[in-house]
Design a protein around this motif. Structure first.
Motif, PDB file in Angstrom:
ATOM      1  N   GLY A   1     -46.230  78.366   0.732  1.00  0.00           N
ATOM      2  CA  GLY A   1     -46.566  79.757   0.968  1.00  0.00           C
ATOM      3  C   GLY A   1     -45.360  80.596   1.289  1.00  0.00           C
ATOM      4  O   GLY A   1     -44.367  80.106   1.837  1.00  0.00           O
ATOM      5  N   VAL A   2     -45.436  81.867   0.935  1.00  0.00           N
ATOM      6  CA  VAL A   2     -44.445  82.854   1.326  1.00  0.00           C
ATOM      7  C   VAL A   2     -44.896  83.451   2.649  1.00  0.00           C
ATOM      8  O   VAL A   2     -46.079  83.783   2.815  1.00  0.00           O
ATOM      9  N   LEU A  42     -44.685  87.249  -3.571  1.00  0.00           N
ATOM     10  CA  LEU A  42     -44.983  88.302  -2.601  1.00  0.00           C
ATOM     11  C   LEU A  42     -45.522  89.552  -3.289  1.00  0.00           C
ATOM     12  O   LEU A  42     -46.532  90.128  -2.866  1.00  0.00           O
ATOM     13  N   THR A  43     -44.855  89.981  -4.361  1.00  0.00           N
ATOM     14  CA  THR A  43     -45.273  91.217  -5.021  1.00  0.00           C
ATOM     15  C   THR A  43     -46.543  91.023  -5.852  1.00  0.00           C
ATOM     16  O   THR A  43     -47.258  92.001  -6.116  1.00  0.00           O
ATOM     17  N   MET A  54     -52.324  82.248 -10.482  1.00  0.00           N
ATOM     18  CA  MET A  54     -51.653  82.538  -9.218  1.00  0.00           C
ATOM     19  C   MET A  54     -52.588  82.213  -8.058  1.00  0.00           C
ATOM     20  O   MET A  54     -53.817  82.305  -8.179  1.00  0.00           O
ATOM     21  N   LEU A  55     -52.013  81.852  -6.909  1.00  0.00           N
ATOM     22  CA  LEU A  55     -52.789  81.402  -5.751  1.00  0.00           C
ATOM     23  C   LEU A  55     -52.826  82.424  -4.618  1.00  0.00           C
ATOM     24  O   LEU A  55     -53.251  82.108  -3.510  1.00  0.00           O
ATOM     25  N   THR A  56     -52.393  83.645  -4.901  1.00  0.00           N
ATOM     26  CA  THR A  56     -52.399  84.686  -3.867  1.00  0.00           C
ATOM     27  C   THR A  56     -53.788  85.292  -3.710  1.00  0.00           C
ATOM     28  O   THR A  56     -54.591  85.315  -4.644  1.00  0.00           O
ATOM     29  N   ASP A  57     -54.062  85.789  -2.480  1.00  0.00           N
ATOM     30  CA  ASP A  57     -55.287  86.532  -2.152  1.00  0.00           C
ATOM     31  C   ASP A  57     -56.551  85.798  -2.560  1.00  0.00           C
ATOM     32  O   ASP A  57     -57.482  86.387  -3.102  1.00  0.00           O
ATOM     33  N   LYS A  58     -56.599  84.495  -2.251  1.00  0.00           N
ATOM     34  CA  LYS A  58     -57.786  83.712  -2.562  1.00  0.00           C
ATOM     35  C   LYS A  58     -58.813  83.837  -1.430  1.00  0.00           C
ATOM     36  O   LYS A  58     -58.456  84.062  -0.274  1.00  0.00           O
ATOM     37  N   ILE A 100     -50.710  84.456   0.865  1.00  0.00           N
ATOM     38  CA  ILE A 100     -49.534  84.495  -0.007  1.00  0.00           C
ATOM     39  C   ILE A 100     -49.134  83.063  -0.360  1.00  0.00           C
ATOM     40  O   ILE A 100     -47.988  82.653  -0.240  1.00  0.00           O
ATOM     41  N   THR A 101     -50.120  82.288  -0.781  1.00  0.00           N
ATOM     42  CA  THR A 101     -49.887  80.917  -1.221  1.00  0.00           C
ATOM     43  C   THR A 101     -49.349  80.929  -2.655  1.00  0.00           C
ATOM     44  O   THR A 101     -49.678  81.800  -3.451  1.00  0.00           O
ATOM     45  N   GLY A 102     -48.505  79.955  -2.955  1.00  0.00           N
ATOM     46  CA  GLY A 102     -47.961  79.860  -4.308  1.00  0.00           C
ATOM     47  C   GLY A 102     -47.471  78.460  -4.599  1.00  0.00           C
ATOM     48  O   GLY A 102     -47.452  77.589  -3.717  1.00  0.00           O
ATOM     49  N   ALA A 103     -47.079  78.239  -5.829  1.00  0.00           N
ATOM     50  CA  ALA A 103     -46.540  76.948  -6.258  1.00  0.00           C
ATOM     51  C   ALA A 103     -45.093  77.117  -6.673  1.00  0.00           C
ATOM     52  O   ALA A 103     -44.624  78.229  -6.919  1.00  0.00           O
TER      53      ALA A 103
END
Length: 347
Positions: free
Chosen positions: A96-97, A163-164, A261-265, A273-276
């Protein structure tokens, strides 16, 4: 997962090979993990990884040009570019960011931020820490009347991309003005720095600063961070559990679709702000020994690197995603169309 790797070994006729050093370049966010994996892998095999922390955009550029054995990025490459440059991409871990802060009088993880607050800061609409929007998230805190110093990445960054992407999901104003990208034309009040290390260094010496970094940097540098209000209206802390919650509420586990994308789940425990982080290698390689060694390294990491990954609160890939990755790696060929013969490490 082991059965898929066994099938891969049978399909490719895997055998033990001589030591082959490899080079990689790109994501600074993934660097703490890749360097840990490198140390353990070198001890086991004698192979070394030379990894350049040049940012995601530069890593993608290098693998497109063929000047590194693999590129690394914290955002997936477009399908058009994957086809154009004949590249294979695959994720390695989930993380995550995290908003990081230097705010005197506020304990680690005590500050809460909503989407409105953090986008307001980076849009230049909120410039004091005791602004009403931030105070509304933190009724129990005495916030200082201190000027906010926003920090950002100047280089092409996958962390910025993630993030963006989140900012674009939660703020129509941000989406219209900036959108999501590896690099942003930041407004004048934002201090832009090259690389996660420089951003963290600037944050530490700047009272009132806010920045963002992959969670491994929070752990390694003992940084103060903010909780985030997620899509379900819950304030959550960044950790493996909240990253895993976002993952569980995506299509990754259901379909193996790692392009999403894994953001805003959704999910009460999901980090917003999860991501890979991703790796790129040639689908058709003119350097078969080097590409073989790269695939060997990441195959080992999938099988034996979980403990090192979890020590930095990275989340391992779901089994179906790992199976898809292994299947696609098996289809990498040399310029004559011959599949690579690769060693695999079983526990």
């Amino acid at each position: 997962m082991l059965k898929y790797l066994f099938v891969l070994s049978c399909t490719l006729g895997l055998s033990v090979s001589h030591a082959t050093d490899i080079s990689g370049a790109g994501s600074t966010a993934a660097a703490p993990l890749y360097l840990k994996w490198d140390a353990a892998y070198n001890k086991k095999t004698g192979n070394k990884l030379a990894y350049e922390l040049v940012g995601s955009s530069a890593g993608i550029k290098k693998i497109k040009e063929g000047t590194t054995d693999f590129g690394a990025s914290d955002a997936p490459m477009s399908m058009a570019d994957l086809k154009k440059f004949n590249l294979l991409d695959f994720p390695t871990v989930i993380s995550g960011v995290v908003p990081i802060i230097n705010l005197p009088g506020i304990k680690d993880g005590e500050l809460r931020l909503s989407a409105e607050a953090i986008t307001g800061i980076y849009l230049g609409k909120i410039d004091k820490w005791n602004d009403a929007v931030i105070a509304r998230d933190n009724p129990k805190l005495t916030l200082p009347s201190l000027h906010i110093v926003p920090l950002a990445r100047a280089d092409g960054s996958g962390t910025t991309y993630t993030l963006t992407d989140y900012f674009s999901a939660v703020s129509p104003e941000w989406k219209q003005q900036y959108g999501r990208n590896f690099s942003i034309a930041w407004q004048a009040d934002i201090k832009a720095l090259k690389g996660s290390n420089d951003l963290v260094a600037a944050l530490k010496k700047t009272p009132g600063a806010i920045g963002y970094a992959e969670f491994a940097y929070v752990i390694e540098n003992n940084l103060n961070y903010a909780q985030m209000k997620n899509r379900d209206g819950q304030y959550v802390r960044p950790d493996a559990n909240s990253f895993n919650s976002a993952l569980a509420n995506s299509n990754w586990k259901n379909t193996g679709n790692f392009e999403e994308m894994l953001t805003d789940k959704p999910g009460s425990g999901s980090w917003p702000i999860t991501g890979a982080t991703y790796v790129y290698v040639p689908r058709v390689t003119s350097k078969p020994e080097q590409t073989k060694a790269v695939i060997q390294f990441f195959t080992w990491a999938f099988m034996e690197g979980d403990t090192l990954a979890s020590s930095l609160d990275y989340v391992r890939l779901p089994d179906n995603v790992q199976a898809r990755v292994v299947h696609e790696m098996a289809n990498v060929v040399d310029t004559k169309g011959k599949q690579l013969s690769m060693p695999v490490f079983l526990k």
